[in-house]
Write a protein that holds these residues in place. Sequence first.
Motif, PDB file in Angstrom:
ATOM      1  N   ILE A  79      16.949   6.409 -14.777  1.00 32.45           N
ATOM      2  CA  ILE A  79      16.816   7.445 -15.797  1.00 32.45           C
ATOM      3  C   ILE A  79      16.402   8.758 -15.146  1.00 32.45           C
ATOM      4  O   ILE A  79      16.936   9.830 -15.431  1.00 32.45           O
ATOM      5  N   GLU A  80      15.499   8.636 -14.183  1.00 30.89           N
ATOM      6  CA  GLU A  80      15.037   9.830 -13.483  1.00 30.89           C
ATOM      7  C   GLU A  80      16.180  10.457 -12.684  1.00 30.89           C
ATOM      8  O   GLU A  80      16.412  11.677 -12.750  1.00 30.89           O
ATOM      9  N   VAL A  81      16.894   9.586 -11.951  1.00 26.57           N
ATOM     10  CA  VAL A  81      17.989  10.083 -11.122  1.00 26.57           C
ATOM     11  C   VAL A  81      19.061  10.738 -11.986  1.00 26.57           C
ATOM     12  O   VAL A  81      19.592  11.793 -11.647  1.00 26.57           O
ATOM     13  N   MET A  82      19.364  10.137 -13.125  1.00 21.81           N
ATOM     14  CA  MET A  82      20.430  10.659 -13.974  1.00 21.81           C
ATOM     15  C   MET A  82      20.106  12.065 -14.487  1.00 21.81           C
ATOM     16  O   MET A  82      20.991  12.784 -14.937  1.00 21.81           O
ATOM     17  N   HIS A  83      18.850  12.423 -14.433  1.00 19.90           N
ATOM     18  CA  HIS A  83      18.480  13.763 -14.886  1.00 19.90           C
ATOM     19  C   HIS A  83      18.438  14.768 -13.753  1.00 19.90           C
ATOM     20  O   HIS A  83      18.095  15.918 -13.956  1.00 19.90           O
ATOM     21  N   SER A  84      18.712  14.302 -12.537  1.00 20.30           N
ATOM     22  CA  SER A  84      18.546  15.230 -11.420  1.00 20.30           C
ATOM     23  C   SER A  84      19.775  16.134 -11.275  1.00 20.30           C
ATOM     24  O   SER A  84      20.836  15.861 -11.838  1.00 20.30           O
ATOM     25  N   ASN A  85      19.626  17.152 -10.498  1.00 19.42           N
ATOM     26  CA  ASN A  85      20.646  18.204 -10.438  1.00 19.42           C
ATOM     27  C   ASN A  85      21.983  17.723  -9.886  1.00 19.42           C
ATOM     28  O   ASN A  85      23.033  18.080 -10.375  1.00 19.42           O
ATOM     29  N   PHE A  86      21.906  16.839  -8.846  1.00 18.63           N
ATOM     30  CA  PHE A  86      23.198  16.468  -8.239  1.00 18.63           C
ATOM     31  C   PHE A  86      24.039  15.611  -9.182  1.00 18.63           C
ATOM     32  O   PHE A  86      25.257  15.623  -9.123  1.00 18.63           O
ATOM     33  N   ILE A  87      23.383  14.894 -10.075  1.00 19.58           N
ATOM     34  CA  ILE A  87      24.139  14.125 -11.051  1.00 19.58           C
ATOM     35  C   ILE A  87      24.770  15.078 -12.065  1.00 19.58           C
ATOM     36  O   ILE A  87      25.925  14.933 -12.467  1.00 19.58           O
ATOM     37  N   ARG A  88      23.994  16.087 -12.414  1.00 16.02           N
ATOM     38  CA  ARG A  88      24.532  17.076 -13.358  1.00 16.02           C
ATOM     39  C   ARG A  88      25.769  17.747 -12.743  1.00 16.02           C
ATOM     40  O   ARG A  88      26.781  17.945 -13.387  1.00 16.02           O
ATOM     41  N   THR A  89      25.683  18.044 -11.452  1.00 14.80           N
ATOM     42  CA  THR A  89      26.821  18.630 -10.753  1.00 14.80           C
ATOM     43  C   THR A  89      28.019  17.695 -10.827  1.00 14.80           C
ATOM     44  O   THR A  89      29.149  18.103 -11.126  1.00 14.80           O
ATOM     45  N   ALA A  90      27.727  16.405 -10.532  1.00 13.75           N
ATOM     46  CA  ALA A  90      28.815  15.425 -10.542  1.00 13.75           C
ATOM     47  C   ALA A  90      29.466  15.368 -11.911  1.00 13.75           C
ATOM     48  O   ALA A  90      30.693  15.326 -12.039  1.00 13.75           O
ATOM     49  N   ARG A  91      28.626  15.380 -12.919  1.00  8.45           N
ATOM     50  CA  ARG A  91      29.146  15.348 -14.289  1.00  8.45           C
ATOM     51  C   ARG A  91      30.011  16.567 -14.580  1.00  8.45           C
ATOM     52  O   ARG A  91      31.094  16.449 -15.142  1.00  8.45           O
ATOM     53  N   SER A  92      29.514  17.724 -14.148  1.00 10.18           N
ATOM     54  CA  SER A  92      30.233  18.957 -14.450  1.00 10.18           C
ATOM     55  C   SER A  92      31.578  18.986 -13.726  1.00 10.18           C
ATOM     56  O   SER A  92      32.513  19.637 -14.155  1.00 10.18           O
ATOM     57  N   LYS A  93      31.664  18.193 -12.605  1.00 12.51           N
ATOM     58  CA  LYS A  93      32.954  18.106 -11.930  1.00 12.51           C
ATOM     59  C   LYS A  93      33.915  17.213 -12.700  1.00 12.51           C
ATOM     60  O   LYS A  93      35.057  17.043 -12.321  1.00 12.51           O
ATOM     61  N   GLY A  94      33.369  16.588 -13.747  1.00 17.23           N
ATOM     62  CA  GLY A  94      34.225  15.763 -14.603  1.00 17.23           C
ATOM     63  C   GLY A  94      34.381  14.331 -14.126  1.00 17.23           C
ATOM     64  O   GLY A  94      35.342  13.660 -14.484  1.00 17.23           O
ATOM     65  N   LEU A  95      33.482  13.859 -13.282  1.00 19.15           N
ATOM     66  CA  LEU A  95      33.581  12.467 -12.811  1.00 19.15           C
ATOM     67  C   LEU A  95      33.282  11.503 -13.953  1.00 19.15           C
ATOM     68  O   LEU A  95      32.535  11.823 -14.868  1.00 19.15           O
ATOM     69  N   SER A  96      33.864  10.328 -13.839  1.00 16.78           N
ATOM     70  CA  SER A  96      33.636   9.331 -14.889  1.00 16.78           C
ATOM     71  C   SER A  96      32.227   8.762 -14.760  1.00 16.78           C
ATOM     72  O   SER A  96      31.616   8.817 -13.687  1.00 16.78           O
ATOM     73  N   ASN A  97      31.788   8.198 -15.832  1.00 14.21           N
ATOM     74  CA  ASN A  97      30.445   7.622 -15.852  1.00 14.21           C
ATOM     75  C   ASN A  97      30.283   6.555 -14.766  1.00 14.21           C
ATOM     76  O   ASN A  97      29.310   6.545 -14.020  1.00 14.21           O
ATOM     77  N   ALA A  98      31.290   5.673 -14.667  1.00 12.73           N
ATOM     78  CA  ALA A  98      31.219   4.575 -13.702  1.00 12.73           C
ATOM     79  C   ALA A  98      31.110   5.125 -12.291  1.00 12.73           C
ATOM     80  O   ALA A  98      30.301   4.663 -11.477  1.00 12.73           O
ATOM     81  N   SER A  99      31.895   6.103 -12.010  1.00 13.99           N
ATOM     82  CA  SER A  99      31.893   6.662 -10.670  1.00 13.99           C
ATOM     83  C   SER A  99      30.566   7.356 -10.384  1.00 13.99           C
ATOM     84  O   SER A  99      30.057   7.299  -9.264  1.00 13.99           O
ATOM     85  N   ILE A 100      29.981   7.967 -11.385  1.00 12.46           N
ATOM     86  CA  ILE A 100      28.680   8.609 -11.178  1.00 12.46           C
ATOM     87  C   ILE A 100      27.632   7.547 -10.831  1.00 12.46           C
ATOM     88  O   ILE A 100      26.890   7.671  -9.857  1.00 12.46           O
ATOM     89  N   VAL A 101      27.647   6.480 -11.610  1.00 12.30           N
ATOM     90  CA  VAL A 101      26.655   5.431 -11.368  1.00 12.30           C
ATOM     91  C   VAL A 101      26.856   4.808  -9.997  1.00 12.30           C
ATOM     92  O   VAL A 101      25.934   4.699  -9.197  1.00 12.30           O
ATOM     93  N   TRP A 102      28.066   4.387  -9.711  1.00  9.03           N
ATOM     94  CA  TRP A 102      28.300   3.647  -8.462  1.00  9.03           C
ATOM     95  C   TRP A 102      28.176   4.523  -7.229  1.00  9.03           C
ATOM     96  O   TRP A 102      27.555   4.149  -6.260  1.00  9.03           O
ATOM     97  N   ARG A 103      28.811   5.724  -7.290  1.00 12.02           N
ATOM     98  CA  ARG A 103      28.892   6.542  -6.089  1.00 12.02           C
ATOM     99  C   ARG A 103      27.606   7.307  -5.836  1.00 12.02           C
ATOM    100  O   ARG A 103      27.183   7.473  -4.709  1.00 12.02           O
ATOM    101  N   HIS A 104      27.017   7.802  -6.894  1.00 17.06           N
ATOM    102  CA  HIS A 104      25.949   8.771  -6.693  1.00 17.06           C
ATOM    103  C   HIS A 104      24.566   8.308  -7.102  1.00 17.06           C
ATOM    104  O   HIS A 104      23.592   8.552  -6.403  1.00 17.06           O
ATOM    105  N   ALA A 105      24.494   7.626  -8.230  1.00 14.28           N
ATOM    106  CA  ALA A 105      23.146   7.362  -8.763  1.00 14.28           C
ATOM    107  C   ALA A 105      22.510   6.104  -8.195  1.00 14.28           C
ATOM    108  O   ALA A 105      21.281   6.004  -8.086  1.00 14.28           O
ATOM    109  N   LEU A 106      23.343   5.138  -7.802  1.00 15.47           N
ATOM    110  CA  LEU A 106      22.788   3.825  -7.455  1.00 15.47           C
ATOM    111  C   LEU A 106      21.877   3.865  -6.238  1.00 15.47           C
ATOM    112  O   LEU A 106      20.759   3.341  -6.261  1.00 15.47           O
TER     113      LEU A 106
END
Lengths: 527, 307
Positions: free
Chosen positions: B198-225
Motif C-alpha cells: 500500500i505504501e509502495v503503491m502511493h510512491s512517486n515511481f508508481i504514479r509515474t508508471a501509472r501515468s505512462k499507462g501501464l496495466s495494473n498487473a505490470s505495475i505490480v509485477w514489474r515495479h511494486a513487488l
Amino acid sequence: MKLKLVHSLICAAALTLASAAASAVTLHMHNGADPASLDPHKISGDWENRIAGDIFEGLTTENSAAEPIPGQAADWTISDDGLVYTFNLRDGIKWSDGEPVTAGDFVFAFQRLMNPATAAKYAYLQYPIKNAEAINSGDIEDLNALGVKAIDDQTLEITLERPTPYFLGALTHYTAYPVPTHVVEANESEWIKIGTIVTNGPYTPTDWVPGSHVTTEKNEHYYAADELKIDSVKFYVLEDESAALKRYRAGEFDILTEFPTDQFEWMEENLPGQAQVAPFAGLYYYVINNQKPPFDNPDVRKALSMSINREVIGPQILGTGEIPAYSWVPPGMAGYKEPYTVAWKDLPYGEKVAEAKSLLSKAGFSADNPLKLQLRYNTNENHKRIAVAISSMWKPLGVEVELYNTETKVHYEELNRGILEVARAGWLADYNDPDNFLNLLKSSVKYNYGRYSNPDYDALIDKANAITDVDERAAVLLEAEKLAMDESAGIPIYYYLSRNVVSPRVKGFENNAFDIHRTRWLELVEE
Amino acid sequence: MLNYAFRRMLSTIPVLWIAVTACFFILRLAPGGPFDGERPLPEAVKQNLNAHYNLDKPLIEQYFIYVGNLFKGDLGPSFINQDFTVAEQLMVGLPYTLIVGGVAFLLSIVVGIAAGIVGTLYRNRLPDYALGVLVLAGLVLPNFLVAPILQLFFGLKLEWLPVGGWGGGAVSHIVLPVTVLALPHVARISRLTRGAMIEVMHSNFIRTARSKGLSNASIVWRHALKPTLTPVVSYLGPAASYLLTGSLVVETIFGLPGIGRYFINAALNRDYGMVLGTVIFYMLLIVILNLIVDIVYAWLDPRVRAR
C-alpha cells in the motif's frame, strides 16, 4: 514379442509382490514414548518392554495372562533349599542370524547386566542372584563370581543368594534376556543398530526412526515361528493421547496403550467394548514424612488417611473407575491371597471424618492451631485433580494445604532427599510378588521416601524372604503389611488400572495385572 | 560480500562459546539429574551410570571434556536415547524437519505474498476483509488448537487425509502438519506484504508508471513487488529459523520424527548432552539463516548495498 514378454514378467512380479503384501499381517501399535534403546540392559519403561519382549526372550516368558511359562528353557529343576535352579534350554533354539542360542549367551548377558561398566539401570531386579549386588556395586570385580554358570551349551545353572519364590517370574523380565555374545563382542556398543542387531524372540527389529516408529518382523528362526499369526509389528511413537485416539478412530492404529481418561465415557458410548480398563499391579499413594513432626505421630497420619474419600476418586475425579486402595499391596499378587486392609475401611464416610477430627484434636490441632502441610505432586493434570480433591477433603478437619507441583525429575529428586511433608508417588510391580510393594516401607530402602522406620517391620520382611514355603511366607508378609498399615506408614489411594483400546480386529488380547501383551499371542482378523 | 560472510561467521564463534558455557553450567543448576525418575536407582547403579557418562567428575573437568570433544566435532552421547549419539539423532531428525518446515516456509511465502497483493488490490473491499478475518484467525489460533481441529475435520469427518504419521513422506501425510505450521506465517507475511505494498503503491515511481499507462498487473509485477518485499524478507529470517528448527507441538500431535521435540524433551529429561547439542545446532542454523537474509536484503535494496 520381447516387449510383451517383459511386460508380462513385470506384471507377474507385481502381482506376486502385491499378494505377498496383502497376506503379510501388520499390527499397528501405539506405543507412547520414544524407546531409549533396544538393548534389554539399557531400558526401563513399559513402552520399551513392549518392543524388547517381542524381540528377545528369556529362560521363561509370559503367556497371554502374563504368567511365567517356559521360554528359551524347555524345563528346569529347583534344588530342595530353593537356591539352585538348573535350566535345560530348548533344542535347536537360534538367534535371528541362525547362530545357536547357548547357555553361554545367558552367562554373558547376566555378567554384562551386572558389570558396573554397562551401567544397567534395572540391574537390581536380578539382585537375588548370588553375588549380583556385590558385582554391580563394584565390591567383587570378578564377573565369573556371579551365580550364573553354563554347565554345557544347553544347561544353565543359576544360584541364588536366598530362596526367592518369584524368581521364575523375575526371569521373564527384560533384565534376564540373553544377548548374542558373538554380535556384542564383535560390534560392542554398535551391536544394537538396525542391520547389526540379532535377537532370539519371536520378532526382530528391521527399522527404527526415532520419534516415529520401530518396525519388527517375524524371526523365522524362532522356535514357535510357525504359530505366529502376525508377521510384523509397527510400534508408533506418539505421546499425545488425544492425537493417538484420533488416529485409532481413523483406523491407523489397532491398539492404543493409553487413552485420555476424560474420553472414557465417550468411548464407552461410541466404541463399545474397545476401551479396556483392568486392574493393574500398581499403587497410587501419598508418601507421608514419618520423621518430621507432627507427621511422626501415627494419629496424624491416620487422620489424614481416613479422611480421604477414596470411593469418589476413581469414578468421579478420574472417570475411569480406579479401585480405592485400603491396603499397601494391590490384590492379586501371586501367593498372597488377600492383602491386609485397614480396619476402618467399611466405616461410613461421615464416621471416618468424625474420627479423623478427634484424632487431630488429640494430637493438639484445633481451629486456632490448624494442621498446615505442603502437598507435593509432579506436574500432571490427573495428579493435580486428585491433590485438589484431597485437600478439599482435608479442609473439614481444619487442615490447611499448600499445593506444590514440580516437574517429575525435580519431584523425585527432592523426595529422594526426604524433602516432603506429604507427596504423591506411585509404584508399579516389577514382578508378581507382594515383596515389590512391601519393600517400599523398609527402612533400608532408598525409595522409602517417607522414611518409615520400624525395626519390627524390617525384621518381618527379612524373615519372610528366608522362607521357601509360599503360604508360610505370605503369612509373615501379611503381618508386616498389617503393622505398617495400622501405623499409617503411608497413604494408599487407589490401585492403578491398565488402559488400552483394542480394535475388534485384534484377537487374543487378555487383560492382566501386568499389562503385558506379547504380540506372539495376538491375532488380527478381518471384520 | 564473501569477506563479509566470512567475518560474520567468525564473529559467531565467541557467541557460540558463551552460549555453550552458560548453557552447560545453568543446566547443572537445575535440580534433578538425568537418572532421577519415578524409579529411584540403587546407589551402586546410579554411580555406575554417572561414571559411564563422566558425571562423577568435578563439573569444571566435565566442562573441559565437553568442550574438548566439541572441537573434535563430537557432540557426545545422549543420556536418554542411548542407541544414538546427539549428532546421530540430529541427523536422523533433520531431514524430516527440513521437509516439513521447508515446504511450510515456501507455502508461507507464496500464499502470504499472494494474499497480501490481493489485499492491496482489493483494498477495503470484500476480498480484503475476508482475508483479514483469515489472517486474524491464523494469528490468534494456537497450533495446538488448529492441529486437532484439522485432524478431526479432514482426518475423521471427511476422511480425506491421514490423521498423523509420516507415512513414508507421502504428500497426504504432510498436508496437515505443513498447513498448521504455515498458517501463522502466511498471516503475518500477508499483512507485511499488504502494508508495504500500500505504501509502495502511493510512491512517486508508481504514479509515474501509472501515468505512462501501464496495466495494473505490470505495475505490480514489474515495479511494486520488489520494494514491497524488503520488510517481508527481514521477517523471513526468523520465520525460517522457527520453521526449520521444528515444532514440538506439530511433531507431537502428528507423531512426526523431527528435531523440534529434542530441545524441550531433553531439557525435561536433563539430557545435558542433547540440550547443548541442540543449542549449538540452533545457533548455527540461525546465524546462517540471518546471513542469507542479509544477503538477500542487499540484493533487494540498493540502499543497503551502498552502505
